[in-house]
Design a protein around this motif. Structure first.
Motif, PDB file in Angstrom:
ATOM      1  N   ARG A  59      -7.264   8.369   5.992  1.00  0.00           N
ATOM      2  CA  ARG A  59      -7.431   9.138   4.760  1.00  0.00           C
ATOM      3  C   ARG A  59      -6.062   9.541   4.239  1.00  0.00           C
ATOM      4  O   ARG A  59      -5.203  10.018   4.990  1.00  0.00           O
ATOM      5  N   LEU A  60      -5.858   9.348   2.928  1.00  0.00           N
ATOM      6  CA  LEU A  60      -4.611   9.727   2.271  1.00  0.00           C
ATOM      7  C   LEU A  60      -4.914  10.869   1.309  1.00  0.00           C
ATOM      8  O   LEU A  60      -5.725  10.724   0.391  1.00  0.00           O
ATOM      9  N   GLY A  61      -4.269  11.985   1.511  1.00  0.00           N
ATOM     10  CA  GLY A  61      -4.475  13.088   0.579  1.00  0.00           C
ATOM     11  C   GLY A  61      -5.917  13.544   0.552  1.00  0.00           C
ATOM     12  O   GLY A  61      -6.649  13.479   1.535  1.00  0.00           O
ATOM     13  N   ASN A  62      -6.352  14.001  -0.615  1.00  0.00           N
ATOM     14  CA  ASN A  62      -7.693  14.574  -0.731  1.00  0.00           C
ATOM     15  C   ASN A  62      -8.753  13.527  -0.999  1.00  0.00           C
ATOM     16  O   ASN A  62      -9.825  13.545  -0.387  1.00  0.00           O
ATOM     17  N   ASP A  63      -8.470  12.565  -1.896  1.00  0.00           N
ATOM     18  CA  ASP A  63      -9.537  11.684  -2.371  1.00  0.00           C
ATOM     19  C   ASP A  63      -9.195  10.197  -2.220  1.00  0.00           C
ATOM     20  O   ASP A  63      -9.768   9.365  -2.911  1.00  0.00           O
ATOM     21  N   GLN A  64      -8.271   9.868  -1.347  1.00  0.00           N
ATOM     22  CA  GLN A  64      -7.873   8.472  -1.180  1.00  0.00           C
ATOM     23  C   GLN A  64      -7.979   8.036   0.278  1.00  0.00           C
ATOM     24  O   GLN A  64      -7.814   8.844   1.200  1.00  0.00           O
ATOM     25  N   PHE A  65      -8.274   6.745   0.451  1.00  0.00           N
ATOM     26  CA  PHE A  65      -8.317   6.136   1.781  1.00  0.00           C
ATOM     27  C   PHE A  65      -7.425   4.894   1.775  1.00  0.00           C
ATOM     28  O   PHE A  65      -7.109   4.343   0.710  1.00  0.00           O
ATOM     29  N   VAL A  66      -7.043   4.457   2.960  1.00  0.00           N
ATOM     30  CA  VAL A  66      -6.254   3.239   3.081  1.00  0.00           C
ATOM     31  C   VAL A  66      -6.877   2.358   4.160  1.00  0.00           C
ATOM     32  O   VAL A  66      -7.339   2.847   5.191  1.00  0.00           O
ATOM     33  N   VAL A  67      -6.916   1.051   3.876  1.00  0.00           N
ATOM     34  CA  VAL A  67      -7.369   0.054   4.859  1.00  0.00           C
ATOM     35  C   VAL A  67      -6.256  -0.972   4.994  1.00  0.00           C
ATOM     36  O   VAL A  67      -5.823  -1.557   4.000  1.00  0.00           O
ATOM     37  N   CYS A  68      -5.797  -1.195   6.228  1.00  0.00           N
ATOM     38  CA  CYS A  68      -4.716  -2.144   6.486  1.00  0.00           C
ATOM     39  C   CYS A  68      -5.219  -3.215   7.448  1.00  0.00           C
ATOM     40  O   CYS A  68      -5.675  -2.905   8.547  1.00  0.00           O
ATOM     41  N   LEU A  69      -5.136  -4.489   7.005  1.00  0.00           N
ATOM     42  CA  LEU A  69      -5.568  -5.635   7.816  1.00  0.00           C
ATOM     43  C   LEU A  69      -4.315  -6.331   8.334  1.00  0.00           C
ATOM     44  O   LEU A  69      -3.517  -6.851   7.557  1.00  0.00           O
ATOM     45  N   ARG A  70      -4.165  -6.341   9.645  1.00  0.00           N
ATOM     46  CA  ARG A  70      -2.925  -6.838  10.240  1.00  0.00           C
ATOM     47  C   ARG A  70      -2.967  -8.341  10.487  1.00  0.00           C
ATOM     48  O   ARG A  70      -3.957  -8.856  10.997  1.00  0.00           O
ATOM     49  N   ASN A  71      -1.880  -9.054  10.082  1.00  0.00           N
ATOM     50  CA  ASN A  71      -1.685 -10.462  10.462  1.00  0.00           C
ATOM     51  C   ASN A  71      -2.944 -11.285  10.197  1.00  0.00           C
ATOM     52  O   ASN A  71      -3.522 -11.860  11.107  1.00  0.00           O
ATOM     53  N   ILE A  72      -3.359 -11.368   8.937  1.00  0.00           N
ATOM     54  CA  ILE A  72      -4.631 -11.985   8.574  1.00  0.00           C
ATOM     55  C   ILE A  72      -4.403 -13.056   7.504  1.00  0.00           C
ATOM     56  O   ILE A  72      -3.434 -12.994   6.740  1.00  0.00           O
ATOM     57  N   LEU A  99     -11.409   9.890  10.548  1.00  0.00           N
ATOM     58  CA  LEU A  99     -10.448   8.791  10.453  1.00  0.00           C
ATOM     59  C   LEU A  99      -9.054   9.304  10.795  1.00  0.00           C
ATOM     60  O   LEU A  99      -8.844  10.506  10.979  1.00  0.00           O
ATOM     61  N   LEU A 100      -8.084   8.380  10.866  1.00  0.00           N
ATOM     62  CA  LEU A 100      -6.704   8.800  11.036  1.00  0.00           C
ATOM     63  C   LEU A 100      -6.263   9.624   9.834  1.00  0.00           C
ATOM     64  O   LEU A 100      -6.664   9.339   8.690  1.00  0.00           O
ATOM     65  N   ASN A 101      -5.454  10.657  10.072  1.00  0.00           N
ATOM     66  CA  ASN A 101      -4.948  11.421   8.932  1.00  0.00           C
ATOM     67  C   ASN A 101      -3.747  10.700   8.312  1.00  0.00           C
ATOM     68  O   ASN A 101      -3.295   9.660   8.807  1.00  0.00           O
ATOM     69  N   GLU A 102      -3.224  11.258   7.224  1.00  0.00           N
ATOM     70  CA  GLU A 102      -2.192  10.553   6.450  1.00  0.00           C
ATOM     71  C   GLU A 102      -0.944  10.275   7.290  1.00  0.00           C
ATOM     72  O   GLU A 102      -0.415   9.164   7.288  1.00  0.00           O
ATOM     73  N   ARG A 103      -0.477  11.267   8.021  1.00  0.00           N
ATOM     74  CA  ARG A 103       0.740  11.071   8.788  1.00  0.00           C
ATOM     75  C   ARG A 103       0.566   9.992   9.858  1.00  0.00           C
ATOM     76  O   ARG A 103       1.427   9.122  10.036  1.00  0.00           O
ATOM     77  N   ALA A 104      -0.580  10.019  10.539  1.00  0.00           N
ATOM     78  CA  ALA A 104      -0.812   9.060  11.618  1.00  0.00           C
ATOM     79  C   ALA A 104      -0.956   7.642  11.087  1.00  0.00           C
ATOM     80  O   ALA A 104      -0.407   6.690  11.661  1.00  0.00           O
ATOM     81  N   VAL A 105      -1.695   7.477   9.987  1.00  0.00           N
ATOM     82  CA  VAL A 105      -1.943   6.127   9.483  1.00  0.00           C
ATOM     83  C   VAL A 105      -0.663   5.521   8.897  1.00  0.00           C
ATOM     84  O   VAL A 105      -0.393   4.328   9.048  1.00  0.00           O
ATOM     85  N   ILE A 106       0.154   6.343   8.252  1.00  0.00           N
ATOM     86  CA  ILE A 106       1.423   5.837   7.712  1.00  0.00           C
ATOM     87  C   ILE A 106       2.365   5.439   8.852  1.00  0.00           C
ATOM     88  O   ILE A 106       3.055   4.408   8.795  1.00  0.00           O
ATOM     89  N   THR A 107       2.392   6.234   9.920  1.00  0.00           N
ATOM     90  CA  THR A 107       3.229   5.917  11.083  1.00  0.00           C
ATOM     91  C   THR A 107       2.837   4.573  11.688  1.00  0.00           C
ATOM     92  O   THR A 107       3.702   3.740  12.025  1.00  0.00           O
ATOM     93  N   LEU A 108       1.537   4.324  11.819  1.00  0.00           N
ATOM     94  CA  LEU A 108       1.069   3.051  12.374  1.00  0.00           C
ATOM     95  C   LEU A 108       1.463   1.876  11.483  1.00  0.00           C
ATOM     96  O   LEU A 108       1.911   0.828  11.968  1.00  0.00           O
TER      97      LEU A 108
END
Length: 592
Positions: A516-529, A449-458
């Motif tokens: 993926r955020l950190g060691n044990d966390q993930f993030v899912v972002c749904l855009r314009n929904i 998956l995207l790493n923390e820096r990439a997913v936060i940037t998006l």
């Protein structure tokens, strides 16, 4: 019939008069059954072919030509050993005219078999076949010429020269309009791109060859370039495209359905699941592959099937299987072992096997070889980018030799091509170096998956949602990772995180942002929904994670335990750092 094949058809029609006293039924069958070297005889001729060959009263000349068709058919279904026996008989027969199409075709077929087996002697046969066929048997000449360009003199001939020759051939046959030859040349361009690590370009060429070949090729030959495209997709790391092309292959194979094409299909699936470490799917694919292996004499397929089986042994905690494999490998001769050390999959499995048997010294040594080979291939790929822009230019220069009367106009054309080559070179450097670097530094190595820096940037760049819509965010914590690590080890914890990432992929859309955020966390972002749809989506995410299991140790599965925090905003997410900090702080720490 296009120009390339017209010469050969006329030759065989004329040759048939020389056999007028032979069996007319057999003669008609031979003429109908002969195909260009880069195609395959139709599979439905096999019963009649075998019946004619069994005829004891058959004239020798007819039997020899039937034997060449038989060896061609066997090559097309992967029965290389049987084909080689027939060809050896023909080539050792002193009564056969060494200037005939029959002899030249037999020489080429031996070269092709050696090529499949990666035997360096292939070049000797290709060179002989080219000399025998020059100005007489155009399909044999083209195939031998392509073989020499693509796989021979790799250490002494610049790749740009080889590509230039292939593009010059392509230009000539495009003018002729010979679709079968054009498809054949695209396949060889793909082979050459693959040899320098440009696998994305190779896949493009293979797919061109496949779709063009659908118009002219028959039986298994239609699928040969498609399976090459799948291999190129996986070599470039484009597993989405690989899966799509495997499914295209599966549908097309419903009609072809030969032992060889079935072996290709299940081999491609096995390789796909091996690379993704989806071992249960790998087990099922290998079971199907092993059914067809006895009917196929491809050393590469047999070798890698065995390798993937060892990966399963490690996964299944089968110590006796792993030890037997290592013993067998250590008994190989130096030359055999040296050849295998150039294979990444082999080094990967060997390092895993040594690590499994707790031979840390050899595991570390083998893994260093794997890493060195991987890095070298990356460097070679980057270096090879510079030849891509000059290949077409070299093709034009090659064409000048046959177009002296147009010298002045070609000077201008060469200048244009030189400029285009320089632009292509710059574009190639960007595409193959910068783009790949960005992809690599943006990806989490464990989950893909995207790493923390990439997913936060998006997420930070997300615009404001449209009216009546929202930007929806869910942070998921796998709450018992430290407990899993303490009880079963870090590998089990990694399996839990990988299992969670697979579930997230399955229940999210292609346009959703997941990382993926950190060691044990993930993030899912749904855009314009729509808000209600967002909440339903997150409910599916939670249900999917609740149903997710991972292998904690051999033969034992455990469920994922997760918590989910949701945030909805009609605005953009420029303050994503603060939002994430609040959401992460809302979790109860089950590992504490």
């Amino acid at each position: 019939m296009k120009a390339l094949l017209t010469v050969n058809v006329l030759f065989w029609l004329c040759a048939s008069y020389a056999y007028a006293d032979h069996n007319e039924e057999v003669e008609r069958f031979i003429i109908a059954g002969q195909t260009a070297t880069y195609d395959c005889p139709k599979s439905d001729i096999t019963p009649a072919l075998d019946r004619h060959l069994a005829n004891q009263d058959l004239a020798k000349g007819q039997k020899d030509r039937l034997s060449l068709i038989k060896s061609h058919s066997l090559i097309c279904v992967g029965q290389y050993h049987h084909a080689q026996d027939i060809l050896d008989t023909l080539l050792n027969d002193n009564s056969i005219d060494k200037e005939s199409a029959l002899y030249a075709g037999a020489v080429y077929q031996v070269g092709f078999i050696l090529d499949v087996q990666e035997n360096p002697k292939r070049c000797e046969y290709y060179a002989e076949a080219q000399d025998l066929a020059r100005d007489r048997y155009s399909d044999i000449y083209l195939s031998a010429q392509l073989g020499l360009i693509t796989v021979c003199n790799q250490d002494t001939t610049d790749i740009s020269v080889k590509l230039g020759k292939l593009y010059a051939l392509l230009e000539r046959f495009v003018e002729i309009g010979d679709v079968a030859a054009i498809a054949h040349i695209h396949n060889n361009i793909g082979l050459l791109y693959g040899s320098i690590g440009q696998n994305e370009l190779a896949a493009e060429q293979y797919l061109k060859s496949y779709y063009m070949g659908l118009e002219v090729y028959t039986t298994s030959n239609q699928l040969a370039t498609l399976i090459s495209a799948v291999s190129a997709n996986m070599a470039s790391g484009d597993f989405v495209a690989a899966k799509q092309n495997i499914e295209i292959f599966r549908q097309a194979n419903v009609e072809v359905n030969t032992p060889l094409t079935n072996a290709w299909l299940h081999y491609a699936e096995s390789r796909y699941y091996f690379r993704l470490e989806e071992y249960e799917n790998l087990r099922n694919s290998l079971l199907k592959l092993h059914f067809y292996l006895p009917k196929v004499s491809s050393t590469i397929i047999h070798r890698n099937a065995k390798l993937y089986a060892i990966a399963l042994c490690i996964y299944d905690d089968d110590a006796s299987c792993v030890n037997a494999f290592l013993t067998q490998q250590e008994q190989m001769s130096d030359s055999e072992h040296k050849r295998f050390l150039a294979k990444r999959d082999y080094l990967w499995v060997m390092s895993q096997a040594y690590f499994y048997t707790k031979n840390i010294e050899k595991a570390e040594k083998t893994f260093k070889l794997y890493a060195k080979l991987s890095n070298q291939q990356i460097l070679d790929q980057q270096r090879s980018g510079r030849v891509l822009g000059v290949a077409n230019l070299h093709g034009q220069i090659t064409s000048l030799e046959n177009e002296l009367l147009e010298q002045e106009s070609q000077k201008y054309r060469s200048i244009v091509m030189l400029t285009a080559a320089f632009i292509l070179l710059l574009a190639g450097v960007y595409f193959f170096v910068v783009k790949r670097y960005i992809r690599r530094v943006s990806t989490d190595t464990l989950t893909g998956l995207l790493n923390e820096r990439a997913v936060i940037t998006l997420m930070r760049r997300l615009p404001q949602a449209q009216t009546s819509r929202t930007n929806a965010l869910a942070v998921i914590e796998i709450g018992h990772i430290r407990r899993i690590t303490a009880k079963y080890g870090h590998i089990a914890a990694e399996r839990a995180l990988q299992a969670a990432s697979v579930s997230l992929r399955k229940v999210t859309r292609e346009e959703d942002i997941i990382g993926r955020l950190g060691n044990d966390q993930f993030v899912v972002c749904l855009r314009n929904i729509d808000e209600s749809l967002a909440l339903e989506s997150f409910e599916r995410v939670q249900n999917a994670l609740d149903d997710t299991q991972f292998i904690s140790k051999a033969g034992q599965q455990e469920s994922i335990e997760s918590q989910l925090s949701v945030y909805l905003s009609t605005e953009g997410l420029s303050d994503i750092d603060d939002v994430l900090a609040d959401m992460r702080g809302s979790f109860t720490n089950e590992d504490a």
